[in-house]
Design an enzyme around this catalytic site. Structure first.
Site, PDB file in Angstrom:
ATOM      1  CG  PHE A  97      -2.188   1.057   1.271  1.00 10.60           C
ATOM      2  CD1 PHE A  97      -3.522   0.540   0.452  1.00 10.60           C
ATOM      3  CD2 PHE A  97      -1.966   2.213   1.797  1.00 10.60           C
ATOM      4  CE1 PHE A  97      -4.315   1.577   0.591  1.00 10.60           C
ATOM      5  CE2 PHE A  97      -3.098   3.208   1.890  1.00 10.60           C
ATOM      6  CZ  PHE A  97      -4.227   2.461   1.424  1.00 10.60           C
ATOM      7  CG  ASP A 105      -0.845  -2.744   6.705  1.00 12.49           C
ATOM      8  OD1 ASP A 105      -2.081  -3.009   6.972  1.00 12.49           O
ATOM      9  OD2 ASP A 105      -0.582  -1.418   6.375  1.00 12.49           O
ATOM     10  CE1 TYR A 111      -9.845   2.721   5.944  1.00 11.92           C
ATOM     11  CE2 TYR A 111      -9.060   3.823   7.956  1.00 11.92           C
ATOM     12  CZ  TYR A 111      -8.851   3.467   6.631  1.00 11.92           C
ATOM     13  OH  TYR A 111      -7.789   3.609   6.210  1.00 11.92           O
ATOM     14  CE  LYS A 112      -8.759  -0.112   4.011  1.00 12.33           C
ATOM     15  NZ  LYS A 112      -7.081  -0.260   4.015  1.00 12.33           N
ATOM     16  NE  ARG A 156      -9.684  -2.100  -4.300  1.00 13.23           N
ATOM     17  CZ  ARG A 156      -9.299  -1.201  -2.884  1.00 13.23           C
ATOM     18  NH1 ARG A 156      -8.252  -1.966  -2.326  1.00 13.23           N
ATOM     19  NH2 ARG A 156      -9.907  -0.457  -2.398  1.00 13.23           N
TER      20      ARG A 156
HETATM   21  C1  PLP Z   1      -6.497   1.004   4.138  1.00 17.49           C
HETATM   22  C2  PLP Z   1      -4.911   0.556   4.483  1.00 17.49           C
HETATM   23  C3  PLP Z   1      -4.327   1.602   5.013  1.00 17.49           C
HETATM   24  C4  PLP Z   1      -4.493   3.168   5.392  1.00 17.49           C
HETATM   25  O1  PLP Z   1      -4.092   3.892   6.118  1.00 17.49           O
HETATM   26  P1  PLP Z   1      -4.614   5.022   6.852  1.00 17.49           P
HETATM   27  O2  PLP Z   1      -3.461   5.597   7.582  1.00 17.49           O
HETATM   28  O3  PLP Z   1      -5.912   4.539   7.739  1.00 17.49           O
HETATM   29  O4  PLP Z   1      -5.161   5.854   5.928  1.00 17.49           O
HETATM   30  C5  PLP Z   1      -2.641   1.565   5.262  1.00 17.49           C
HETATM   31  N1  PLP Z   1      -2.275   0.090   4.688  1.00 17.49           N
HETATM   32  C6  PLP Z   1      -2.811  -0.809   4.196  1.00 17.49           C
HETATM   33  C7  PLP Z   1      -2.305  -1.931   3.768  1.00 17.49           C
HETATM   34  C8  PLP Z   1      -4.163  -0.602   3.706  1.00 17.49           C
HETATM   35  O5  PLP Z   1      -4.975  -1.324   3.098  1.00 17.49           O
END
Ligand code: PLP
Length: 414
Positions: A126, A199, A224-225, A374
């Site tokens: 990410f 992560d 939040y996912k 997706r």
């Molecule tokens: C959604 C996600 C994030 C989001 O980071 P935020 O600080 O909450 O915006 C980070 N890493 C991964 C792998 C994600 O899927």
């Protein structure tokens, strides 16, 4: 498989079907199908009431709310996430964003091994992970090493030398949906003398995770996912209990102090993961998060995973039947053990089609650069018929021969 009756039958046999009612259905006309739960999960019906209780407490109890409820509420949320990812209760804290948690965890790991300042990750990680890990490695005088191919235990083992102090990967690839071999990669990392940092943003809540069993050093993730915490809900940080004492947070805030309310002039870290707390936790956001955590705990990781595999299996089968002839290929691994909770399709104008799906077909998925559509299939609020109908509408959108309208910018969806 392509008959709607098949999906109806799967719904009738679905032990998790009653959980659909625990969430507000998506708004919008024509029965909107929400296939973006891997970006932002839907709202639990109990969330508004839970926030309102704390708003009322704030109104009437003011500062007394901390001792009467809020400190306990923060611990409850942390313990709920801990149980979900196979961690003891004092090994995980909820608070701050995913990005900040990642920074704290990666910095602490690298600082504890000054002779090994390099961090290993992969090209598909990410963006925030790539940026933060790059900064942490560089600040320590090392560099970020990036695998070009999907990380396997062999590829990771081959890359770790005496300069790599940390292997930091995402459990599920946010684009392709590929699920990495967390336990094996953690094990080769440990044997090569480096620390592991996972992560879990795209896995906890949809893929079973057992951090203790796998011997993971550090983990972070968002809520939040697949944990239904709402926009920007606080993230979490896990640290292996017998490692915590060796690690120093780069943000030594008063909430991570051994005795915050002693207000001492110098910092003494709290034991366990608590040392990674920074400042005052976001109570209202945590109140909104707890109902989602409870729903996930009630449903159980095994049942969630079983339904998730069945939903992604159906989506892949329908994509093969209806979308492959229209030029869209499934890029998510077909072996269930190698995929997470979403399915990714590849075709040239994915971005334009994604926008048209939202605007004209009531299907909310999302596009990822350069050519990925997706479909996030959160098992607790989706029915099999939703997947059937969603895929049927995607096929209709791909069949349309009219030119794509101007691309609607959907904004920065994580
Ligand atoms: C959604 C996600 C994030 C989001 O980071 P935020 O600080 O909450 O915006 C980070 N890493 C991964 C792998 C994600 O899927």
């Amino acid at each position: 498989m392509t008959d709607r009756a098949h999906a109806v039958g799967l719904d009738q046999a679905d032990v998790l079907a009653p959980f659909v009612e625990r969430f507000h259905p998506p708004g919008g006309q024509r029965g909107t199908v929400y296939l973006d739960g891997n970006s932002l999960g839907p709202q639990p019906r109990e969330a508004a009431g839970a926030v309102d209780v704390e708003l009322q407490r704030w109104r009437s109890r003011l500062i007394r709310g901390w001792n009467e409820r809020w400190l306990e509420l923060v611990d409850e949320a942390s313990q709920c996430v801990a149980a979900l990812v196979g961690a003891p209760p004092d090994a995980l804290v909820v608070g701050d964003s995913t990005t900040v948690c990642l920074y704290k965890a990666a910095s602490a790991a690298i600082r504890a091994a000054p002779l090994r300042p390099d961090i290993l990750t992969d090209r598909g990680n990410f963006p925030t992970d790539l940026y933060v890990l790059g900064e942490v490695a560089t600040a320590a005088g090392g560099r970020l090493r990036v695998l070009d191919a999907p990380p396997t235990a062999d590829r990771v083992a081959a890359e770790i030398d005496g300069r790599v102090g940390l292997v930091a990967l995402s459990h599920v690839d946010f684009r392709t949906g590929e699920l990495l071999a967390l336990a094996e990669i953690t094990e080769v990392t440990r044997r090569a003398g480096a620390r592991s940092l996972w992560d879990l943003s795209h896995s906890a809540g949809v893929v079973p995770v057992d951090l203790g069993d796998a011997g993971v050093d550090l983990a972070i993730g968002c809520t939040y996912k697949y944990l239904y915490g709402g926009p920007g809900s606080p993230a979490y940080l896990y640290v292996r209990p017998d490692l915590a004492g060796e690690l120093q947070t780069p943000i030594p805030g008063w909430f991570g102090h051994a005795d915050p309310f002693a207000m001492e002039p110098s910092y003494r870290p709290a034991p366990g993961a608590d040392r990674f707390r920074a400042g005052t936790p976001p109570v209202l956001s945590i109140a909104a998060l707890v109902p989602g955590l409870r729903i996930v705990a009630e449903a159980g990781a095994a049942a969630i995973r079983a339904k998730s595999v069945a939903l992604t299996h159906l989506a892949i089968a329908l994509a093969d039947a209806w979308l492959a002839p229209l030029g869209a290929t499934v890029v998510t691994p077909r072996v269930p053990a190698r995929r997470g909770g979403h399915v990714a399709l590849r075709f040239p104008d994915a971005r334009a089609v994604s926008a048209r799906l939202v605007a004209d077909h009531g299907v909310i998925g999302d596009a990822r650069q350069p050519d990925i559509l997706r479909l996030g299939l959160s098992p607790l609020h989706l029915r099999f018929v939703d997947v059937h109908d969603g895929l049927a509408r995607i096929a209709a959108a791909l069949r349309e021969e009219r030119p794509a309208p101007d691309v609607v910018d959907l904004g920065p969806v994580p």
